[in-house]
Scaffold this motif. Structure first.
Motif, PDB file in Angstrom:
ATOM      1  N   LEU A   1      42.465  39.976  35.453  1.00 59.87           N
ATOM      2  CA  LEU A   1      43.659  40.068  34.618  1.00 59.87           C
ATOM      3  C   LEU A   1      44.853  40.575  35.431  1.00 59.87           C
ATOM      4  O   LEU A   1      45.957  40.024  35.337  1.00 59.87           O
TER       5      LEU A   1
ATOM      6  N   LEU B   1      30.893  43.505  34.623  1.00 56.90           N
ATOM      7  CA  LEU B   1      31.694  42.492  33.948  1.00 56.90           C
ATOM      8  C   LEU B   1      33.075  43.006  33.527  1.00 56.90           C
ATOM      9  O   LEU B   1      34.075  42.341  33.813  1.00 56.90           O
TER      10      LEU B   1
ATOM     11  N   LEU C   1      36.652  41.542  35.010  1.00 58.43           N
ATOM     12  CA  LEU C   1      37.656  40.986  34.098  1.00 58.43           C
ATOM     13  C   LEU C   1      39.010  41.678  34.245  1.00 58.43           C
ATOM     14  O   LEU C   1      40.051  41.020  34.236  1.00 58.43           O
TER      15      LEU C   1
END
Length: 49
Positions: A28, A20, A24
């Motif tokens: 980003l 995870l 992420l």
């Protein structure tokens, strides 16, 4: 959004929650590159990396 639901289902079933943060951070960076691709801020963002 269907892709995100499938991804979350995969992470939950396979117990791969350590992926995870990696996902992420990649998302980003992708958003950062897309948002600053055509602006005057782009040379400063690319200088950081």
């Amino acid at each position: 959004m269907d892709f995100l639901k499938d991804l979350w289902g995969f992470l939950k079933v396979r117990k791969k929650f350590w992926l995870l943060p990696v996902i992420l951070v990649l998302m980003l960076f992708g958003v950062l590159i897309v948002m600053t691709g055509g602006t005057a801020i782009a040379p400063f963002i690319y200088a950081i990396f």
